[in-house]
Design a protein around this motif. Structure first.
Motif, short mmCIF file in Angstrom:
data_model
loop_
_atom_site.label_atom_id
_atom_site.label_comp_id
_atom_site.label_asym_id
_atom_site.label_seq_id
_atom_site.Cartn_x
_atom_site.Cartn_y
_atom_site.Cartn_z
N ALA A 254 0.82 -1.22 0.00
CA ALA A 254 0.00 0.00 0.00
C ALA A 254 0.85 1.27 0.00
CB ALA A 254 -0.93 0.01 1.20
N TYR A 320 -8.39 -2.05 -0.12
CA TYR A 320 -9.16 -1.09 0.67
C TYR A 320 -10.59 -1.53 0.92
CZ TYR A 320 -11.81 0.87 -3.25
OH TYR A 320 -12.67 1.05 -4.28
N LYS A 347 -11.62 -2.33 7.52
CA LYS A 347 -11.31 -2.13 6.10
C LYS A 347 -10.92 -0.67 5.82
CE LYS A 347 -16.10 -1.48 4.68
NZ LYS A 347 -17.20 -1.87 3.83
N GLY A 348 -10.30 -0.47 4.66
CA GLY A 348 -9.80 0.86 4.29
C GLY A 348 -8.28 0.87 4.40
N THR A 349 -7.59 1.12 3.29
CA THR A 349 -6.13 0.97 3.28
C THR A 349 -5.42 1.86 4.28
OG1 THR A 349 -6.09 0.15 1.03
CG2 THR A 349 -4.07 1.17 1.81
N ARG A 350 -5.70 3.16 4.25
CA ARG A 350 -5.04 4.07 5.19
C ARG A 350 -6.08 4.99 5.79
NH1 ARG A 350 -1.24 7.35 2.17
NH2 ARG A 350 -2.52 6.82 0.39
N LYS A 351 -6.12 5.09 7.10
CA LYS A 351 -7.12 5.92 7.77
C LYS A 351 -6.51 6.52 9.04
CE LYS A 351 -10.29 2.76 8.49
NZ LYS A 351 -11.61 2.13 8.71
N ASN B 197 -11.68 8.59 -4.80
CA ASN B 197 -11.01 7.78 -3.80
C ASN B 197 -9.57 7.49 -4.19
OD1 ASN B 197 -10.74 6.37 -1.45
ND2 ASN B 197 -11.80 4.54 -2.17
N SER B 200 -6.82 6.37 -1.73
CA SER B 200 -6.63 5.01 -1.22
C SER B 200 -5.52 4.27 -1.97
CB SER B 200 -7.93 4.22 -1.27
OG SER B 200 -8.25 3.92 -2.60
#
Lengths: 405, 215
Positions: A254, A320, A347-351, B197, B200
């Motif tokens: 990622a 993601y 879930k969600g690659t970067r947060k 998005n 992401s």
């Protein structure tokens, strides 16, 4: 009952209904000054900002509270003291927003030039250091901004190494200030063919004097690569109570896509200007056995890391959208994994999904099976429970921020 | 009488004897063709080169549109011939068959060989931007798209696309813009994200896409 009386009662009922509705609307539209800001994304990638004083319980549906953000505002937003700062990608305009009727309302603009944001750092209450790259991503630049008057206090090039030979672009991973020194961590990338991106096996830490911005030293680090990341999207670095600075390398797919190298935590001791060669918290070879993106300090030598599960996703295509992220509590002093938090897979690659409030850690989790909740982890009692729920169109809680102190 | 270059020249200058004229005219009308006699092999080569030069001037500099037997193939070259590309494009067939609500793209193929410029395609169903060094071909029978590179697609209504190596059809909503990336040599598989998005995606790819598509 006579039909005319029924009609009259109906009228009175509807009339009072309308009065109550209008009264509620007008009270709802006053400008509440709430403590926390939650940034949500729906399945169509529309984004919403909602605020609340209570992360511990309740249910919020963004579409019932506010409107979707305009297409120029994304989640790489800086939140401080009741204001939001967002850089518009195409126009290079930094806009300051406040909340009005629960919607972001622009209050000031600052035009930047040929600038892509990589990192932000508050130097004082109203002074913000933005570090980034030109549009070619091969020259490092900075803007020191007075956020009160939205004026540029200083701007120029950052005197760090430039990509050379086969390396064409730069990624700035962290900018850390200690007294009169800036530490800038970065790495380089070769030209990309198709979707085949990768990263140099070396990371660099340049030291500049502040505010003169003069180069005073550089260190190469080869135990891993891709230091930290774009901290407007997610933090991968922190400073502890003693002034020791920690950053995590992110070579997973990622970020750096050098999966052969480990995700590891590095340390620059408070009394040293160099990365500690004796400290190397290798998370990939620990019980986590995976790469990670997202590291937050929770106090007393402990941190929380958000790590991926490579056995649960197929590739970057579903990275993601698949629930595969776990949260671990780390002892960063003794370089030990304390435990995996008993949370549903996220879930969600970067947060930016972890917020610390004394002994309570708020962790936003988007689970395919268990819904979207801001969980509460008590550091003292080790208790973990569900808090505020985000319902309605909410698909991803992409950031939680402290809007007011 | 042997017809040669000298005789032809004399004929045109009206210096032929009556015998020569008769013989030459008989030769011109005859379908039996002997090789033209040149003074030397060198003259022959010069004449040959001239003919090729003349042909070169008439023919287009680069091949623009090529239709293969099984595909409507559309080859795209440099930005300089963008205008002719657009005209060529409208002439090409984009075939669709209507399903109840969604539309499936039957075939189209494109190739952007430029290493710098993007190509824009506008059809009744969608707007498409093709990144440099991108190739895509849609099989006429299976409807499966083979993609190498990156495209930006804005469907005008809901559409379904099938990609090589993907079991499930990809549903794209009308009015949205999607980034679709694929690499034959990479290990990432097909990547489809809503343009909104973009964050992401790995930052390195974001920067490349922002530059390429100017988004």
């Amino acid at each position: 009952m006579k039909p005319s009386i029924v009609r009259l009662l109906n009228f009175i009922f509807v009339f009072f209904g309308i009065v109550c509705f209008i009264a509620c609307r007008s009270s709802c539209s006053t400008n509440h000054r709430e403590k926390y800001s939650i940034h949500i994304m729906d399945m169509d990638a529309k984004e919403y900002v909602v605020t609340t004083n209570n992360l511990d319980a309740g249910l919020l549906k963004p579409e019932e509270i506010t409107e979707a953000l305009p297409d120029s505002i994304f989640r790489n937003i800086i939140v401080k003291d009741g204001f939001y700062y967002s850089l518009q990608r195409k126009s290079d305009i930094l806009t300051k927003y406040t909340l009005k009727d629960r919607k972001l309302f622009a209050v000031a603009h600052l035009q930047l030039q040929d600038y892509n944001e990589e990192n932000f750092l508050w130097m004082g209450k109203d002074s913000l250091l933005l570090s980034g790259l030109n549009n070619q991503a091969n020259e490092a630049k900075y803007y020191l901004v007075d956020t009160k008057g939205m004026k540029t206090l200083a701007a120029g090039l950052l005197d760090i190494n430039k990509p050379q030979g086969k390396f064409k672009t730069t990624s700035i991973g962290f900018v850390h200030k200690r007294k009169d020194t800036l530490f800038i961590g970065y790495t380089f990338h070769p030209i990309i063919h198709g979707a085949n991106y990768t990263t140099s096996d070396t990371m660099y830490i340049s030291r500049l004097t502040y505010p003169q911005m003069k180069r005073v030293g550089i260190q190469k680090e080869i135990r891993s690569t891709y230091p930290a990341g774009i901290n407007t999207v997610q933090h991968n670095e922190f400073t502890d109570e003693y002034g020791n600075f920690y950053f995590m390398s992110c070579p997973g797919i990622a970020m750096g896509n050098r999966a052969d190298l480990p995700t590891a935590i590095f340390k620059i001791n408070a009394n040293s200007s160099l990365v500690d060669s004796t400290y190397f918290f290798n998370l990939s070879s620990s019980t986590i056995k995976n790469h990670a993106y997202g590291l937050w300090y929770v106090g007393n030598g402990k941190a929380i890391v958000r790590s991926e599960r490579k056995d649960l996703y197929k590739g970057l295509s579903d990275h993601y959208s698949t629930s595969h992220f776990e949260f671990y509590l780390l002892d960063i002093v003794h370089q030990k994994v304390i435990k995996k938090l008993d949370l549903p897979l996220d879930k969600g690659t970067r947060k930016e999904c972890v917020l610390v409030n004394g002994d309570t850690v708020h962790i936003a989790v988007n689970s395919t099976t268990d819904g979207n909740f801001i969980w509460q982890y008590n550091l003292k009692t080790d208790e973990l429970r569900k808090g505020l729920q985000l319902g309605g169109v909410s698909a991803f809680i992409v950031r939680i921020d402290r809007l007011l102190n | 009488m042997k017809v040669n270059a000298d005789l032809l020249a004399k004929y045109h200058e009206n210096r032929c004897t009556p015998e020569e004229r008769t013989a030459l005219e008989a030769w011109l009308l005859s379908s039996d063709v002997d090789d033209l006699e040149f003074h030397s092999e060198k003259d022959k080569q010069i004449a040959k080169a001239d003919i090729w030069e003349e042909l070169d001037a008439i023919l287009p500099k680069e091949e623009v549109v090529k239709v293969a037997p099984n595909f409507a193939s559309f080859y795209m070259w440099k930005g300089a011939i963008a205008a002719s590309l657009v005209i060529g494009l409208f002439g090409l067939s984009f075939y669709y068959f209507n399903q109840s609500r969604q539309t499936a793209v039957e075939f189209v193929a494109f190739h952007n060989k430029s290493s710098l410029k993007v190509n824009h395609i506008s059809s009744k169903e969608y707007n498409l931007t093709i990144a440099p060094e991108t190739f895509a071909e849609v099989n006429r029978h299976s409807g499966i798209i083979e993609l190498s590179g990156s495209i930006l697609i804005s469907p005008k209504k809901d559409i379904e696309l099938s990609f090589d190596g993907e079991k499930e059809k990809v549903k794209l909503k009308g009015g949205q813009t999607y980034i679709i990336l694929n690499s034959k040599t990479g290990n990432h598989g097909l990547i489809i994200v809503n343009e909104k998005n973009l964050i992401s995606l790995p930052p390195v790819i974001q920067k490349k896409l922002i530059q390429e598509f100017d988004i």
